[in-house]
Structure formats: structure tokens, C-alpha cells
Design a protein around this motif. Structure first.
Motif, PDB file in Angstrom:
ATOM      1  N   GLU A 275       7.827  17.910 -47.062  1.00  0.00           N
ATOM      2  CA  GLU A 275       8.881  16.915 -46.849  1.00  0.00           C
ATOM      3  C   GLU A 275      10.037  17.597 -46.113  1.00  0.00           C
ATOM      4  O   GLU A 275      10.583  18.603 -46.566  1.00  0.00           O
ATOM      5  N   ALA A 276      10.410  17.006 -44.972  1.00  0.00           N
ATOM      6  CA  ALA A 276      11.432  17.627 -44.112  1.00  0.00           C
ATOM      7  C   ALA A 276      12.757  17.843 -44.852  1.00  0.00           C
ATOM      8  O   ALA A 276      13.387  18.895 -44.733  1.00  0.00           O
ATOM      9  N   ALA A 277      13.167  16.850 -45.614  1.00  0.00           N
ATOM     10  CA  ALA A 277      14.487  16.929 -46.246  1.00  0.00           C
ATOM     11  C   ALA A 277      14.548  17.965 -47.358  1.00  0.00           C
ATOM     12  O   ALA A 277      15.636  18.302 -47.829  1.00  0.00           O
ATOM     13  N   TYR A 278      13.395  18.459 -47.786  1.00  0.00           N
ATOM     14  CA  TYR A 278      13.378  19.389 -48.913  1.00  0.00           C
ATOM     15  C   TYR A 278      13.411  20.856 -48.491  1.00  0.00           C
ATOM     16  O   TYR A 278      13.508  21.736 -49.348  1.00  0.00           O
ATOM     17  N   TYR A 279      13.288  21.125 -47.178  1.00  0.00           N
ATOM     18  CA  TYR A 279      13.399  22.525 -46.737  1.00  0.00           C
ATOM     19  C   TYR A 279      14.728  23.105 -47.214  1.00  0.00           C
ATOM     20  O   TYR A 279      14.784  24.210 -47.728  1.00  0.00           O
ATOM     21  N   GLU A 280      15.802  22.347 -47.035  1.00  0.00           N
ATOM     22  CA  GLU A 280      17.128  22.870 -47.401  1.00  0.00           C
ATOM     23  C   GLU A 280      17.343  22.873 -48.917  1.00  0.00           C
ATOM     24  O   GLU A 280      18.250  23.537 -49.403  1.00  0.00           O
ATOM     25  N   LYS A 281      16.503  22.126 -49.641  1.00  0.00           N
ATOM     26  CA  LYS A 281      16.628  22.097 -51.100  1.00  0.00           C
ATOM     27  C   LYS A 281      15.775  23.186 -51.749  1.00  0.00           C
ATOM     28  O   LYS A 281      15.741  23.292 -52.985  1.00  0.00           O
ATOM     29  N   GLY A 282      15.035  23.954 -50.943  1.00  0.00           N
ATOM     30  CA  GLY A 282      14.188  24.994 -51.514  1.00  0.00           C
ATOM     31  C   GLY A 282      12.937  24.441 -52.167  1.00  0.00           C
ATOM     32  O   GLY A 282      12.470  24.922 -53.192  1.00  0.00           O
TER      33      GLY A 282
ATOM     34  N   GLY B  14      13.587  26.109 -29.594  1.00  0.00           N
ATOM     35  CA  GLY B  14      14.795  25.598 -30.238  1.00  0.00           C
ATOM     36  C   GLY B  14      15.813  25.026 -29.257  1.00  0.00           C
ATOM     37  O   GLY B  14      16.998  24.970 -29.573  1.00  0.00           O
ATOM     38  N   THR B  15      15.346  24.583 -28.087  1.00  0.00           N
ATOM     39  CA  THR B  15      16.250  23.815 -27.211  1.00  0.00           C
ATOM     40  C   THR B  15      16.729  22.590 -27.995  1.00  0.00           C
ATOM     41  O   THR B  15      17.862  22.144 -27.831  1.00  0.00           O
ATOM     42  N   HIS B  16      15.834  22.075 -28.823  1.00  0.00           N
ATOM     43  CA  HIS B  16      16.209  21.053 -29.817  1.00  0.00           C
ATOM     44  C   HIS B  16      16.119  21.699 -31.201  1.00  0.00           C
ATOM     45  O   HIS B  16      15.058  22.200 -31.594  1.00  0.00           O
ATOM     46  N   LYS B  51      22.976  26.794 -33.011  1.00  0.00           N
ATOM     47  CA  LYS B  51      23.890  26.020 -33.859  1.00  0.00           C
ATOM     48  C   LYS B  51      23.222  24.718 -34.320  1.00  0.00           C
ATOM     49  O   LYS B  51      23.368  24.310 -35.471  1.00  0.00           O
ATOM     50  N   ALA B  52      22.466  24.083 -33.433  1.00  0.00           N
ATOM     51  CA  ALA B  52      21.738  22.868 -33.828  1.00  0.00           C
ATOM     52  C   ALA B  52      20.629  23.208 -34.816  1.00  0.00           C
ATOM     53  O   ALA B  52      20.387  22.455 -35.762  1.00  0.00           O
ATOM     54  N   PHE B  53      19.961  24.356 -34.628  1.00  0.00           N
ATOM     55  CA  PHE B  53      18.945  24.765 -35.595  1.00  0.00           C
ATOM     56  C   PHE B  53      19.580  24.975 -36.967  1.00  0.00           C
ATOM     57  O   PHE B  53      19.038  24.516 -37.993  1.00  0.00           O
ATOM     58  N   ALA B  54      20.738  25.641 -37.002  1.00  0.00           N
ATOM     59  CA  ALA B  54      21.408  25.880 -38.293  1.00  0.00           C
ATOM     60  C   ALA B  54      21.745  24.562 -38.975  1.00  0.00           C
ATOM     61  O   ALA B  54      21.710  24.455 -40.199  1.00  0.00           O
ATOM     62  N   ALA B  55      22.050  23.542 -38.164  1.00  0.00           N
ATOM     63  CA  ALA B  55      22.378  22.223 -38.717  1.00  0.00           C
ATOM     64  C   ALA B  55      21.140  21.354 -38.906  1.00  0.00           C
ATOM     65  O   ALA B  55      21.247  20.228 -39.391  1.00  0.00           O
ATOM     66  N   ARG B  56      19.963  21.867 -38.544  1.00  0.00           N
ATOM     67  CA  ARG B  56      18.711  21.107 -38.643  1.00  0.00           C
ATOM     68  C   ARG B  56      18.812  19.782 -37.893  1.00  0.00           C
ATOM     69  O   ARG B  56      18.340  18.739 -38.353  1.00  0.00           O
ATOM     70  N   GLY B 169       2.388  17.654 -30.974  1.00  0.00           N
ATOM     71  CA  GLY B 169       2.639  16.657 -31.987  1.00  0.00           C
ATOM     72  C   GLY B 169       1.354  15.991 -32.438  1.00  0.00           C
ATOM     73  O   GLY B 169       0.286  16.269 -31.903  1.00  0.00           O
ATOM     74  N   PRO B 170       1.390  15.117 -33.438  1.00  0.00           N
ATOM     75  CA  PRO B 170       2.605  14.588 -34.060  1.00  0.00           C
ATOM     76  C   PRO B 170       3.128  15.509 -35.160  1.00  0.00           C
ATOM     77  O   PRO B 170       2.355  16.041 -35.956  1.00  0.00           O
ATOM     78  N   ILE B 171       4.431  15.654 -35.199  1.00  0.00           N
ATOM     79  CA  ILE B 171       5.056  16.431 -36.258  1.00  0.00           C
ATOM     80  C   ILE B 171       6.458  15.878 -36.487  1.00  0.00           C
ATOM     81  O   ILE B 171       7.168  15.556 -35.527  1.00  0.00           O
ATOM     82  N   ALA B 172       6.810  15.726 -37.765  1.00  0.00           N
ATOM     83  CA  ALA B 172       8.151  15.249 -38.101  1.00  0.00           C
ATOM     84  C   ALA B 172       9.177  16.298 -37.714  1.00  0.00           C
ATOM     85  O   ALA B 172       8.931  17.503 -37.828  1.00  0.00           O
ATOM     86  N   GLN B 173      10.325  15.840 -37.249  1.00  0.00           N
ATOM     87  CA  GLN B 173      11.434  16.752 -36.982  1.00  0.00           C
ATOM     88  C   GLN B 173      11.773  17.501 -38.269  1.00  0.00           C
ATOM     89  O   GLN B 173      11.683  16.951 -39.364  1.00  0.00           O
ATOM     90  N   GLY B 174      12.172  18.744 -38.108  1.00  0.00           N
ATOM     91  CA  GLY B 174      12.603  19.505 -39.276  1.00  0.00           C
ATOM     92  C   GLY B 174      11.469  20.000 -40.151  1.00  0.00           C
ATOM     93  O   GLY B 174      11.692  20.354 -41.305  1.00  0.00           O
TER      94      GLY B 174
END
Lengths: 299, 299
Positions: A275-282, B14-16, B51-56, B169-174
């Protein structure tokens, strides 16, 4: 609980702004309010995090669906966007000890292959009967129970005792899938029908027992000292939500190509895999145990 | 172009910031620099939007991969984060009229089912030969050509004439997919091998012709007067990238359940179907035409 006690039901979407299926269902219900009306109760809809939806992000400052503990709701020092929004929502639907709604249907989506998952906050007979009914609507329905003590729960759904989360996937954040949209819509209507039948004292046909996947614990990715990811979900486990994972079977793959196996002692059934959103939640996945649970009829 | 002209190659990820496969490949190459070294040229790596990678997130202020037109690069009034970052990258790899690298491999991923796509900026024989070679490495490789005049192109890859984008793809962002990670890594190594063989004057075996999908135009979702989405990708078209779409076949489905068919006059082959990042760009899919193209041998 006696008959005719469901007086108000809230359908909530967009608690996470980049989970579009819930958002667009809420927008559709706003255009067709008749479709979610039932004679025996009032239905309201809520787009929970409109600012995050406008930004196409899960949240602006903090995950809204972790802002609903009693402690946080009572803490006026917590004043970022989602904390304020949570207080506004609690004011509309809550408070927990005396909520203004009797059931909440909270709509979510996941990048994991969880099909149509009904997440229950607990195994209260009323919630179990609802879940059992929903398994008759679509064979893809799975029932997952991740318990938090209700008074301490940080989830939006904890504002009242009854209802469920509908969690569908796999779907990328920031997209809509027509198939999942229609399947979710069908489950919402079935939930409303079920609550209506309950109010009328009608007995709908439900199975005498169902499989429940009970959350055990979460597993994180291996990380280096700075917290950076060192591995990914193993190809053999990717998309295998709700399938058995046995001790010794591949679970993760390091970026260097080394397999990490599951080292538990018994078979588990992972969910929320990748789950993408859980990467940051560990959280790389949540492990569950599968149980057959008897469904107690209305008393 | 004569032999031994590739002196420096840049691998960019990581251009995106939320396309993790490229990011984690760049991080892996930083730990194993030997793996991307070849005797006849120098290889450098670049994490383009840290910086965008750090912010996911895809970007902080503006899509970095639309900041590389000559006009924007020359405009110092454009001073948000990505515009400044683009100028820094152009200073490192460019300028377009006399770049410091001879080939760029730019790594991207998509929520669309594009398998392993090699995107070419043009049909220059050198780029076509590279793409033809990559089709021999993995049967999943498709070749897509979306041309912009190089001097005006806003893509990072336009900083030099040769190379390609690898779009998987297909792959979800993040998220990371181990399978796509390994397949992308293999294509990168094959690209480096190909450039090395070119420098040595060695002829690698390549097919005498390949299929190229040439971009025609983009299709947006129907929207209301406020720009809000009114439809989604039709279930019959979802995940059907590179498959023929004939006039009269279902393309979109409104939230109310009405099918919208493709109204063109001839068969097209859509790509980037349901790409998350393109909702805000007004793109539901890109239509292409399929052509067989002869591959001209090195002269």
C-alpha cells in the motif's frame, strides 16, 4: 439493540484526498440523492477532506484518518488543517459517547490487491451480520477486522459504533477504476438496504458463518540507519493479499536481489501488501489470521 | 554519427518524485557504480528531483519534466523550485546546442498498463536502432514515439539528441514493484551494452524492422463547466494500452453509467490510459498509430 434504532447514516468519502472512488461516489450521490434514501432512516453524505482532494493528495498536513482519538479531538493545541477538520467532522457526526449518526460507511481505496474488503472496527454481532450480508452480494467481498479500542481509536469510523469501511483495490492513488466504482456503489446500496431491513425487522438471508481475517501485526520494510528502504515486496507475494503465507516463503526482495523469507511460526494471510500510503507509516503489509466466525442471528 | 562518439551517458531517475523505481535504481547504482561502467564511455547518474522524492510527490511546484524548453530555461523570472532545478540540471547535462552528455536514459513509471515502454523523442536512425535492440532483450518492450521539436521540447530528455525514456507500468505512484524494478534494470544494462558496442564498432543483432506507436493526439475526460470529471475509463478499455481501439468501441463510462464510444474514423492504439498524473493535464489517454518501421543499419 432493538429494531428501528438506525435513524441516521453517514456515507463518507475522500477521507483521503487521493482515493477518488469515494470522492466521485459522494459527488454522484449529491446529484442523485434519491438513490441513497431509505424510508426508515436519514442518509447524509460527507466529502471529508475537500482540501486534500483539491490538491490530489492523501492529506495536507497529517493523515485525517488518524485524527479521531478522544485525546486529539479534545486538544485544541492540535490546530493544523486535518486536526481542525477532524474536530469539525466530530462536531457534525459525533461525539463518540453520543453520536448524531448510528452508522458510518467510510469509503477507501488501496494500491494493494484487496478486492472488495469490508473492514470492521470490532466483532459486534450487528457489524458481523452486516458483513455477512455483504459477502452474499459479491463473491469478492472479504472481511477484515482491525480492532482498536473505540474510545481511543484514531479512525473516523470510531465516531459511532456501527457500520464499516469499504476498502477496494488494487487502484493507484489519484485514479478512478470504473469496475471498482460500480462494485463499491453496489455494496453501499446493499448496506443501506440491510440497515433498512433491520429497521423493519425483516430478516435478510445471511450465511451462518463467515471467514474473518483478524489483524495480528504489521511488517515494515528493512531500512538503513537513515530510514531509507532496503527492499521491496517479493514478486511472489505482490498482489497476493488474503492468500496464505507460510513460514519460510519469500516475503521481501532486497534491491541487491536477496530474498527475505517469512520467519513466523504459523501461516498468516497478509493484507495491505505494498500500500503506497503505508511506506511512510513503516508498514509493508499487515499480517492477519483467518478464522471462521459464527453469525449470531438478531435477538 | 561516427563510431566512438558516445563519451558520456547520464542515467536519470526521480524526475518525478513519486516514481520510485527510477529513484531506487539510481540509489542502487550509487552503491554499485561498477555495474554501470563501460570501458568506452563515462556513465553518470542523477536523482533529478530529490525534494519531490522526499515529499513523495510528482513535483513540488511544477512538473519538472515540462521545464526544459529553451525559452523557460532562459527565463530567470521562472524561479520556483522545479524551474530552478531544471536550470541546474541543464547546466550539468546541457546546454541543448552543445550538451555535455551524448545520451540520456530517463527512468519513469506509469499507472497505465504500458509494460516496458521505450519512448523515443524522434525517429533518428541511432535512436531507432537502440530501440530495436531493446525489443530483443524483453518481449514486453514496446516503442512509442512522441515527437516535440527538440529545440522547443520541455522534456528533460531533450537536453541531448540520443537516448530514450524507459516508462514502465502499471504501478501505483509511491510504490516499488520488484518485477518492474528488475526488468527496468535489465533494459538499462542492455542500453549501456548497446552504446558500448556502438563505440567499439561491433554490430549487435537487431531486427530489420520494428513496430512503432506514433503519438497522434490526447483525449481528455468529459468535464463539467468547473472542470470536474464526468466520466472514467470504460472497463473494457482499462489496462488495454497498445491494443486496437476501433471506431464505435467503448472508451469512457460516465459516473451515471453511460458508455461513450470512440468516434474516430480509423483504428488507434491508446497508451497512457488512466495515468494518474495526467488527470490534471487534461489527458485520459494518448492515441497512437501503429507503424512498421525499417531499421537502417549503421552506415
Amino acid at each position: 439493540m432493538n429494531a428501528n434504532q438506525i435513524k441516521r447514516v453517514a456515507i463518507v468519502g475522500g477521507t483521503h484526498g487521493n482515493e477518488f472512488i469515494g470522492v466521485y461516489l459522494i459527488k454522484k450521490f449529491a446529484r442523485f440523492p434519491n438513490s441513497i434514501e431509505r424510508d426508515t432512516f436519514e442518509t447524509m453524505t460527507l466529502l471529508a477532506n475537500p482540501k486534500a482532494f483539491a490538491a490530489r493528495r492523501r492529506y495536507i498536513d497529517r493523515d485525517l484518518n488518524r485524527c479521531f482519538s478522544r485525546q486529539d479531538l479534545a486538544n485544541l493545541q492540535l490546530a493544523n488543517y486535518e486536526d481542525i477538520q477532524a474536530k469539525a467532522i466530530a462536531q457534525l457526526l459525533g461525539p463518540k459517547e453520543n453520536p448524531q449518526v448510528d452508522a458510518i460507511i467510510d469509503l477507501h481505496s488501496t494500491t494493494a490487491n484487496m478486492g472488495l474488503t469490508v473492514i470492521l472496527p470490532d466483532e459486534h454481532p450487528f457489524n458481523l451480520r452486516l458483513a455477512a450480508y455483504l459477502t452474499t452480494i459479491d463473491p469478492l467481498v472479504k472481511v477484515y477486522c482491525w480492532s482498536q479500542p473505540r474510545q481511543d481509536s484514531s479512525y473516523l469510523r470510531s465516531l459511532c459504533q456501527f457500520g464499516c469501511v469499504i476498502e477496494v483495490g488494487p487502484i493507484a492513488q489519484g485514479t478512478v477504476s470504473a469496475t471498482l466504482f460500480q462494485q463499491t456503489e453496489r455494496l453501499i446500496h446493499a448496506t443501506l438496504d440491510y440497515l433498512d431491513a433491520f429497521n423493519r425487522g425483516q430478516a435478510l438471508s445471511i450465511p451462518s458463518e463467515i471467514a474473518i481475517y483478524r489483524g495480528l501485526k504489521t511488517i515494515d520494510y528493512p531500512r538503513d540507519s537513515s530510514g531509507e528502504l532496503q527492499a521491496m515486496i517479493h514478486p511472489q507475494l505482490q498482489l497476493k493479499d488474503y492468500q496464505p503465507l507460510n513460514p519460510g516463503e519469500p516475503m521481501l526482495l532486497t534491491f541487491d536481489g536477496e530474498t527475505i523469507v517469512y520467519q513466523g511460526r504459523s501461516t498468516v494471510f497478509p493484507v495491505f501488501i505494498n500500500e503506497a500510503a503505508y511506506y511512510e507509516k513503516g508498514i509493508a503489509m499487515c499480517l492477519t489470521e483467518k478464522h471462521q466466525v459464527k453469525i449470531i442471528r438478531n435477538s
